[in-house]
Design a protein around this motif. Structure first.
Motif, PDB file in Angstrom:
ATOM      1  N   ILE A   6       0.847  -1.190   0.000  1.00  0.00           N
ATOM      2  CA  ILE A   6       0.000   0.000   0.000  1.00  0.00           C
ATOM      3  C   ILE A   6       0.879   1.234   0.000  1.00  0.00           C
ATOM      4  O   ILE A   6       1.796   1.347   0.825  1.00  0.00           O
ATOM      5  N   TRP A   7       0.609   2.107  -1.004  1.00  0.00           N
ATOM      6  CA  TRP A   7       1.374   3.361  -1.041  1.00  0.00           C
ATOM      7  C   TRP A   7       0.548   4.434  -1.717  1.00  0.00           C
ATOM      8  O   TRP A   7      -0.490   4.167  -2.309  1.00  0.00           O
ATOM      9  N   ASP A  28      -6.483   9.909   2.536  1.00  0.00           N
ATOM     10  CA  ASP A  28      -5.603   8.769   2.267  1.00  0.00           C
ATOM     11  C   ASP A  28      -5.109   8.163   3.580  1.00  0.00           C
ATOM     12  O   ASP A  28      -4.975   6.939   3.683  1.00  0.00           O
ATOM     13  N   MET A  29      -4.818   8.987   4.565  1.00  0.00           N
ATOM     14  CA  MET A  29      -4.436   8.452   5.881  1.00  0.00           C
ATOM     15  C   MET A  29      -5.568   7.583   6.441  1.00  0.00           C
ATOM     16  O   MET A  29      -5.308   6.514   7.008  1.00  0.00           O
ATOM     17  N   PHE A  32      -5.597   4.381   4.506  1.00  0.00           N
ATOM     18  CA  PHE A  32      -4.459   3.564   4.955  1.00  0.00           C
ATOM     19  C   PHE A  32      -4.791   2.862   6.276  1.00  0.00           C
ATOM     20  O   PHE A  32      -4.574   1.657   6.429  1.00  0.00           O
ATOM     21  N   LYS A  33      -5.350   3.610   7.203  1.00  0.00           N
ATOM     22  CA  LYS A  33      -5.674   3.029   8.508  1.00  0.00           C
ATOM     23  C   LYS A  33      -6.754   1.953   8.377  1.00  0.00           C
ATOM     24  O   LYS A  33      -6.616   0.849   8.909  1.00  0.00           O
ATOM     25  N   PHE A  55       2.477   8.085  17.179  1.00  0.00           N
ATOM     26  CA  PHE A  55       1.718   7.137  16.350  1.00  0.00           C
ATOM     27  C   PHE A  55       2.408   5.794  16.193  1.00  0.00           C
ATOM     28  O   PHE A  55       1.957   4.951  15.425  1.00  0.00           O
ATOM     29  N   ARG A  61      -2.248  -3.104  15.076  1.00  0.00           N
ATOM     30  CA  ARG A  61      -1.534  -3.876  14.070  1.00  0.00           C
ATOM     31  C   ARG A  61      -0.211  -4.365  14.646  1.00  0.00           C
ATOM     32  O   ARG A  61       0.440  -3.622  15.381  1.00  0.00           O
ATOM     33  N   ILE A 100       4.072  -1.516   4.090  1.00  0.00           N
ATOM     34  CA  ILE A 100       3.687  -0.097   4.097  1.00  0.00           C
ATOM     35  C   ILE A 100       4.846   0.845   3.769  1.00  0.00           C
ATOM     36  O   ILE A 100       4.691   2.057   3.901  1.00  0.00           O
TER      37      ILE A 100
HETATM   38  C1  VY7 Z   1       1.930   7.256   7.532  1.00  0.00           C
HETATM   39  C2  VY7 Z   1       1.545   8.898   9.254  1.00  0.00           C
HETATM   40  C3  VY7 Z   1       2.518   9.779   8.824  1.00  0.00           C
HETATM   41  C4  VY7 Z   1       2.551  11.065   9.353  1.00  0.00           C
HETATM   42  C5  VY7 Z   1       1.618  11.451  10.323  1.00  0.00           C
HETATM   43  C6  VY7 Z   1       0.662  10.553  10.743  1.00  0.00           C
HETATM   44  C7  VY7 Z   1      -0.880   5.000   1.668  1.00  0.00           C
HETATM   45  C8  VY7 Z   1      -0.198   6.243   3.455  1.00  0.00           C
HETATM   46  C9  VY7 Z   1       0.788   5.319   3.767  1.00  0.00           C
HETATM   47  C10 VY7 Z   1       1.518   5.768   4.971  1.00  0.00           C
HETATM   48  C11 VY7 Z   1      -0.203   7.339   4.398  1.00  0.00           C
HETATM   49  C12 VY7 Z   1       0.933   7.665   6.477  1.00  0.00           C
HETATM   50  C13 VY7 Z   1       0.613   9.280  10.208  1.00  0.00           C
HETATM   51  C14 VY7 Z   1      -1.414   8.059   9.614  1.00  0.00           C
HETATM   52  C15 VY7 Z   1      -1.919   6.663   9.839  1.00  0.00           C
HETATM   53  C16 VY7 Z   1      -2.442   6.499  11.277  1.00  0.00           C
HETATM   54  C17 VY7 Z   1      -1.384   6.914  12.270  1.00  0.00           C
HETATM   55  C18 VY7 Z   1      -0.846   8.309  11.957  1.00  0.00           C
HETATM   56  C19 VY7 Z   1      -2.830   5.040  11.502  1.00  0.00           C
HETATM   57  C20 VY7 Z   1       0.893   4.205   2.950  1.00  0.00           C
HETATM   58  N1  VY7 Z   1      -1.740   4.845   0.633  1.00  0.00           N
HETATM   59  N2  VY7 Z   1      -1.020   6.093   2.426  1.00  0.00           N
HETATM   60  N3  VY7 Z   1       0.799   6.944   5.353  1.00  0.00           N
HETATM   61  N4  VY7 Z   1      -0.398   8.377  10.568  1.00  0.00           N
HETATM   62  N5  VY7 Z   1       1.815   3.246   3.159  1.00  0.00           N
HETATM   63  N6  VY7 Z   1       0.041   4.068   1.905  1.00  0.00           N
HETATM   64  O1  VY7 Z   1       0.251   8.653   6.625  1.00  0.00           O
HETATM   65  O2  VY7 Z   1       1.432   7.607   8.810  1.00  0.00           O
HETATM   66  O3  VY7 Z   1      -2.879   4.276  10.530  1.00  0.00           O
HETATM   67  O4  VY7 Z   1      -3.077   4.643  12.651  1.00  0.00           O
END
Ligand code: VY7
Length: 162
Positions: A6-7, A28-29, A32-33, A55, A61, A100
């Motif tokens: 996932i990106w 998107d966050m 992702f979550k 975080f 997970r 990730i």
């Molecule tokens: C990575 C964060 C980065 C900065 C601030 C907060 C897709 C994404 C990723 C990785 C977006 C992120 C966060 C967001 C997720 C929250 C925790 C806080 C959670 C990826 N498509 N989008 N990413 N967090 N690999 N792929 O934003 O995280 O999941 O609990």
């Protein structure tokens, strides 16, 4: 075991700059979550470092961090010496694992993957970390319309399978 990557990328394939994601996209966050919650996540050590400390580990997970440093340790994370080792660890207790990031880890995991979740973001940015190549053996299985984020950026979320 299903191995998913996932990106989020811009049109040039940029996923990161100076160890951060060079745009803000709350939707998107949330995607992702929602996608990764309840599944083990595999990430490189630089990606671990890039997460704001409050975080990490990513809640709900199992966090598996790939590093060549055998002495590396962090509370709430398991370490693995290679992507292959990380995937083996993850596969012991889950049917699905999500890789990730970042760029180096995606490239090492790509051969093992059968599922991709790719967010395309219409943003012009420079960066040093790039998405892996999606070869012609992948099929788009889910395709959202282009959306406008509350941040103003246009984006769409696609799934690929093979
Ligand atoms: C990575 C964060 C980065 C900065 C601030 C907060 C897709 C994404 C990723 C990785 C977006 C992120 C966060 C967001 C997720 C929250 C925790 C806080 C959670 C990826 N498509 N989008 N990413 N967090 N690999 N792929 O934003 O995280 O999941 O609990």
């Amino acid at each position: 075991m299903t191995i998913g990557l996932i990106w989020a990328q811009n049109p040039q394939g940029v996923i990161g700059a100076r160890n951060t994601i060079p745009w803000r996209l709350p939707e998107d966050m949330a995607h992702f979550k929602a996608t990764t919650l309840g599944h083990p996540v595999v990430m490189g050590r630089k990606t671990w470092d890039s997460l704001p400390p409050r975080f990490r580990p990513l809640a709900g997970r199992r966090n598996i961090v790939v590093t060549r440093d055998r002495d590396w340790a962090a509370e709430g994370a398991d370490s693995a010496g290679s992507v292959t080792e990380a995937l083996e660890l993850a596969g012991r207790d889950s049917a699905t694992v999500w890789v990730i990031g970042g760029g180096e880890i995606y490239r090492a995991a790509m051969d093992h993957a059968t599922l991709l979740s790719v967010t395309d973001v219409q943003v012009e940015v420079q960066g040093e970390a790039f998405a892996p190549t999606i070869t012609p053996d992948w099929t788009v299985t889910q395709d959202s319309d282009w959306q406008t984020s509350t941040s103003g950026l246009r984006y769409r979320i696609r799934a690929y399978q093979r």
